[in-house]
Design a protein around this motif. Structure first.
Motif, PDB file in Angstrom:
ATOM      1  N   LYS A  44       0.809  -1.220   0.000  1.00 35.33           N
ATOM      2  CA  LYS A  44       0.000   0.000   0.000  1.00 35.33           C
ATOM      3  C   LYS A  44       0.843   1.272   0.000  1.00 35.33           C
ATOM      4  CE  LYS A  44      -0.645   0.070   4.993  1.00 35.33           C
ATOM      5  NZ  LYS A  44      -1.614  -0.004   6.074  1.00 35.33           N
ATOM      6  N   PHE A  45       2.131   1.170   0.313  1.00 39.09           N
ATOM      7  CA  PHE A  45       3.023   2.333   0.336  1.00 39.09           C
ATOM      8  C   PHE A  45       3.802   2.511  -0.961  1.00 39.09           C
ATOM      9  CE2 PHE A  45       2.657   0.966   4.801  1.00 39.09           C
ATOM     10  CZ  PHE A  45       1.998   2.083   5.286  1.00 39.09           C
ATOM     11  N   GLY A  46       3.757   1.537  -1.836  1.00 37.79           N
ATOM     12  CA  GLY A  46       4.488   1.605  -3.097  1.00 37.79           C
ATOM     13  C   GLY A  46       5.256   0.319  -3.330  1.00 37.79           C
ATOM     14  N   ILE A  47       6.394   0.429  -3.975  1.00 31.25           N
ATOM     15  CA  ILE A  47       7.248  -0.730  -4.244  1.00 31.25           C
ATOM     16  C   ILE A  47       8.292  -0.824  -3.142  1.00 31.25           C
ATOM     17  CG2 ILE A  47       8.894  -1.745  -5.850  1.00 31.25           C
ATOM     18  CD1 ILE A  47       7.379  -0.168  -8.056  1.00 31.25           C
ATOM     19  N   VAL A  48       8.414  -1.993  -2.543  1.00 26.74           N
ATOM     20  CA  VAL A  48       9.355  -2.210  -1.445  1.00 26.74           C
ATOM     21  C   VAL A  48      10.389  -3.248  -1.871  1.00 26.74           C
ATOM     22  CG1 VAL A  48       9.605  -2.963   0.958  1.00 26.74           C
ATOM     23  CG2 VAL A  48       7.590  -1.670   0.267  1.00 26.74           C
ATOM     24  N   ILE A  49      11.656  -2.918  -1.645  1.00 29.12           N
ATOM     25  CA  ILE A  49      12.755  -3.850  -1.909  1.00 29.12           C
ATOM     26  C   ILE A  49      13.416  -4.133  -0.570  1.00 29.12           C
ATOM     27  CG2 ILE A  49      14.850  -4.304  -3.192  1.00 29.12           C
ATOM     28  CD1 ILE A  49      14.085  -1.885  -4.953  1.00 29.12           C
ATOM     29  N   GLU A  50      13.527  -5.401  -0.230  1.00 22.63           N
ATOM     30  CA  GLU A  50      14.169  -5.818   1.012  1.00 22.63           C
ATOM     31  C   GLU A  50      15.297  -6.785   0.674  1.00 22.63           C
ATOM     32  OE1 GLU A  50      10.983  -6.046   4.456  1.00 22.63           O
ATOM     33  OE2 GLU A  50      10.346  -7.199   2.689  1.00 22.63           O
ATOM     34  N   GLY A  51      16.423  -6.587   1.300  1.00 19.56           N
ATOM     35  CA  GLY A  51      17.541  -7.477   1.051  1.00 19.56           C
ATOM     36  C   GLY A  51      18.699  -7.184   1.984  1.00 19.56           C
TER      37      GLY A  51
END
Length: 53
Positions: A32-39
């Motif tokens: 809901k906040f946009g595109i999230v990248i986790e790593g």
């Protein structure tokens, strides 16, 4: 999402400790906040999270 858009997002996130980008194995998702990248940092292994609206 195109490969170019992914490249821009990945190259726009840095580890504050090692001045490096994402290591292979990151997760890319929409929420809901946009595109999230986790790593993890490619250099030191610290967690990196990037949110793009």
């Amino acid at each position: 999402m195109s490969d170019e858009e992914k490249r821009v997002l990945l190259n726009n996130a840095w580890c504050r400790d090692a001045d490096a980008s994402f290591a292979f194995g990151y997760a890319l998702r929409a929420d809901k906040f946009g595109i999230v990248i986790e790593g993890k940092c490619a250099k030191c292994g610290c967690a990196i999270v990037r949110c793009s609206y």
